[in-house]
Every structure is written in C-alpha cells, then in structure tokens.
Design an enzyme around this catalytic site. Structure first.
Site, PDB file in Angstrom:
ATOM      1  CG  PHE A   1      -2.226   0.698   1.047  1.00 38.54           C
ATOM      2  CD1 PHE A   1      -3.069   0.398  -0.011  1.00 38.54           C
ATOM      3  CD2 PHE A   1      -2.636   1.658   1.971  1.00 38.54           C
ATOM      4  CE1 PHE A   1      -4.280   1.043  -0.162  1.00 38.54           C
ATOM      5  CE2 PHE A   1      -3.846   2.307   1.836  1.00 38.54           C
ATOM      6  CZ  PHE A   1      -4.674   2.000   0.764  1.00 38.54           C
TER       7      PHE A   1
ATOM      8  CB  THR B   1       5.408  -6.026  -2.042  1.00 40.75           C
ATOM      9  OG1 THR B   1       5.855  -7.016  -2.977  1.00 40.75           O
ATOM     10  CG2 THR B   1       4.152  -6.507  -1.344  1.00 40.75           C
TER      11      THR B   1
ATOM     12  CE  LYS C   1      11.227  -3.367 -11.404  1.00 45.59           C
ATOM     13  NZ  LYS C   1      10.154  -2.455 -10.974  1.00 45.59           N
TER      14      LYS C   1
ATOM     15  CD  GLU D   1       1.153  -4.480 -20.442  1.00 40.94           C
ATOM     16  OE1 GLU D   1       2.364  -4.177 -20.606  1.00 40.94           O
ATOM     17  OE2 GLU D   1       0.568  -5.287 -21.175  1.00 40.94           O
TER      18      GLU D   1
ATOM     19  CB  VAL E   1       8.430  -3.903 -18.446  1.00 42.71           C
ATOM     20  CG1 VAL E   1       9.380  -3.112 -19.348  1.00 42.71           C
ATOM     21  CG2 VAL E   1       9.181  -5.059 -17.791  1.00 42.71           C
TER      22      VAL E   1
ATOM     23  N   GLY F   1       7.996  10.079  -7.311  1.00 48.52           N
ATOM     24  CA  GLY F   1       7.539   8.743  -6.952  1.00 48.52           C
ATOM     25  C   GLY F   1       7.965   7.663  -7.922  1.00 48.52           C
TER      26      GLY F   1
ATOM     27  CE  LYS G   1      11.286  -1.114 -14.584  1.00 44.40           C
ATOM     28  NZ  LYS G   1      11.382   0.355 -14.630  1.00 44.40           N
TER      29      LYS G   1
END
Length: 345
Positions: free
Chosen positions: A12, A100, A129, A153, A156, A210, A228
């Site tokens: 969260f 997370t 990822k 989705e 990456v 962010g 990635k």
C-alpha cells in the site's frame, strides 16, 4: 446488474494508494463499463498492518490512516492475522493485487505472494517485476492449472502496453531482440546532469515524482533495469533468464561532464537494456550507452522507450512520456479489466 469483484491488496505504497484512490472514481467508471464493480476486502502492508473485512473496507478511511502514519488494523474484523501468508490464505477475495517493494536479487517476497494466491485459486495482478523475472513459467503454469489469470502489464514501462502488445498485436511474429531505456530514474538523472544539475539533486527529483525505487541504488546500479530486461525476455521472448545472468553496469560512475560531452557530440547517455536471441537462448545486458539524438531511445527526462526487432514486422517502438505513479496504477486497472471481461464472458 454489475458483477462484484473482491480485491485484496498486498502493498500500500505510492502505487497501491493511487490505485485505491481511483477505484472510487474514474476506475470505477471503467470497470462499470465492463459490468463490474470492485469491493476491497483486504489490505496488507509492511509498515501499516493488515486489515480484512469481507463486507468491504472503507478505502477512504484506509488512505487517511496511512497518510497519518497510522495502522489500517483499525479496519480489521475477525481473528488477527500473523503475516502476509496468513492474509493471502484467508482473505475473502477473487483477485490479489500485488504491489510490494522490489527485491531485485531474489524476486521475493512478491514471487511467494503470487504463488500462494494462485495456489488458492485467486487471479493475480501485479506491477512487481520480480515474479516475472524470476519464476514466470512456473507461475503461468500454476495459473493455467487453476483456471486463473496471472497478469503483469505494469512490470515494465508502467501502464504502457508492452506484454499485451507482444501477445495480442504481434501474433505470428517472432521477437528477435529488444532494446530499451526502461529505468525512468536514470533517464531523468542523466538528463538533468546533461542540463547541469548534480546527480543527487536529480535523484531527489525522481524520488519526489515517486518513480525511484525504495532503494535508489537499485536504479543507479542497474538492478531495476536488469530485472526488467529479464521480465521482457521471459514474457515476450519465452526465455527463462534470471537477473544473476545479466551482464550489468550502472550509471554511478558517470559525471555531469560525461553527460555534457555526450550531448555536444550529438548523443545522449542512457542506461540501455538489451535482449538478443542467440540460438535457443536470450542474452540480456544492461549498461550506459551513447544514443544518437533522434533515436527512439534518446528521449529526455523520465521518458522511457522500447524497440522490438521482429521477424515479420521489422522494428516496432513504444514510448512512454513522463513516467509517474499514475501510469503504474493504470496498469493494474488494465489487468483488472481483463479479469472483468473474463468473468463477464
């Protein structure tokens, strides 16, 4: 009548909270167009506790509690849960949304969260990822056996359709290689260094937006890009590559002078991820390169780009302008809409 989808969130942070915020507005309208409505029945966080309520959690109150640094446990009903595993095993939900923090060296705990949820018969949506880079084949196989979807989705390029592009729009083609500037933080840092800012000032900007990892060393040292690259290799090229096998160099040794010299030469320094099919295996590498101005990978600021080389369609590129938390949250919605369409059918 709208079909209800019960959703539980693990994580969260910035992305999870933005997703939750929009579930009450624009996302609800998009889901409603697919004949679905969402009820959040659980939230599990590392720092703000665990809450489960089968009748539905007051998302607005949860957001306010976390904004004040308080626990969401005030919203919990029923026996207390010890940890995230107990949460995943007991929360009354149809879909687990996993957002997370990335551990780029192990892919945990996200991979376990996904496996537990699929094993229990839940659909899983994630922007993490790790599970895609470390265990995609087994997780997809488990999802297939359970008749559920494992969608990722947002793993990456945030909400930019990458995996969906390959799976749905390039059927019949073979992807031979890819190259991309997939880490928005290093894209921004190198752009600002080219403009005269220090690396530390540029990193603070990325953190304010962010887009930086919780531990920004994972950005600067190339770990995020490596994960990635593996996620792409596994997800769109059918590989089974792990980050430990990636030849990786980061940008920590690059100076502002290096960035400005590259610009004067008509290029831009960028951290480039490459994946190349060699025989039956895919080789992934990460490292700084001088990219000619005008190349799809030469965008400025946090812009991310990916170029796919295919056997039947030649090169295809996708560009993401101004990466932000909003795009990643949208990826979760995009995957949730796919589940809504499945349930509607």
């Amino acid at each position: 009548m709208a079909r209800e989808i019960r959703v539980a969130l693990v994580g969260f942070g910035n992305v999870g909270r933005r997703f939750a915020e929009r579930l009450r507005g624009s996302y609800a309208r998009a889901l409603g167009a697919e004949g679905a409505r969402v009820r959040v029945t659980g939230i599990a966080t590392a720092r703000h506790g665990i809450a489960v309520d089968g009748r539905g959690i007051d998302v607005g109150r949860a957001l306010r509690l976390v904004a004040r640094g308080r626990s969401v446990e005030a919203l919990h009903r029923g026996p207390r849960l010890r940890d995230v595993r107990a949460f995943v095993e007991r929360v009354p939900a149809d879909v687990l949304v996993e957002v997370t923090t990335l551990d780029p060296r192990r892919g945990q705990p996200a991979t376990d969260h996904v496996r537990w949820a699929l094993g229990r018969g839940m659909h899983v949506v994630t922007a993490n990822k790790g599970p895609v880079a470390f265990d995609l084949r087994r997780l997809k196989a488990l999802a297939g056996r359970k008749g559920r979807l494992f969608l990722h989705e947002g793993a990456v390029m945030d909400g930019t359709p990458v995996f969906n592009l390959a799976e749905r729009c390039l059927r019949g083609t073979r992807i031979l290689s890819f190259r991309g500037t997939l880490n928005s933080t290093t894209n921004l840092v190198l752009s600002r260094m080219e403009e005269g800012l220090t690396a530390s000032a540029a990193l603070k900007e990325a953190q304010a937006l962010g887009i930086a990892e919780a531990d920004p060393r994972n950005d600067l040292e190339g770990w995020d890009a490596a994960v990635k690259g593996c996620a792409l290799a596994n997800g769109i090229m059918g590989a089974s590559v792990r980050p430990s096998l990636v030849r990786r160099r980061g940008v920590t040794g690059i100076t502002g002078l290096d960035a400005r010299r590259a610009a004067r030469a008509g290029t831009r320094l960028r951290l480039v991820v490459r994946g190349v099919l060699r025989g039956r295996r895919v080789v992934v590498s990460v490292g700084p390169e001088r990219v000619p101005l005008g190349d799809p990978l030469s965008g400025s600021g946090p812009d991310a780009a990916l170029v796919l080389e295919t056997d039947l369609m030649g090169e295809i590129g996708v560009l993401e302008r101004g990466a932000s938390v909003d795009q990643t949250a949208y990826a979760l919605l995009s995957d949730l809409l796919e589940i809504a369409r499945l349930r509607r059918g």
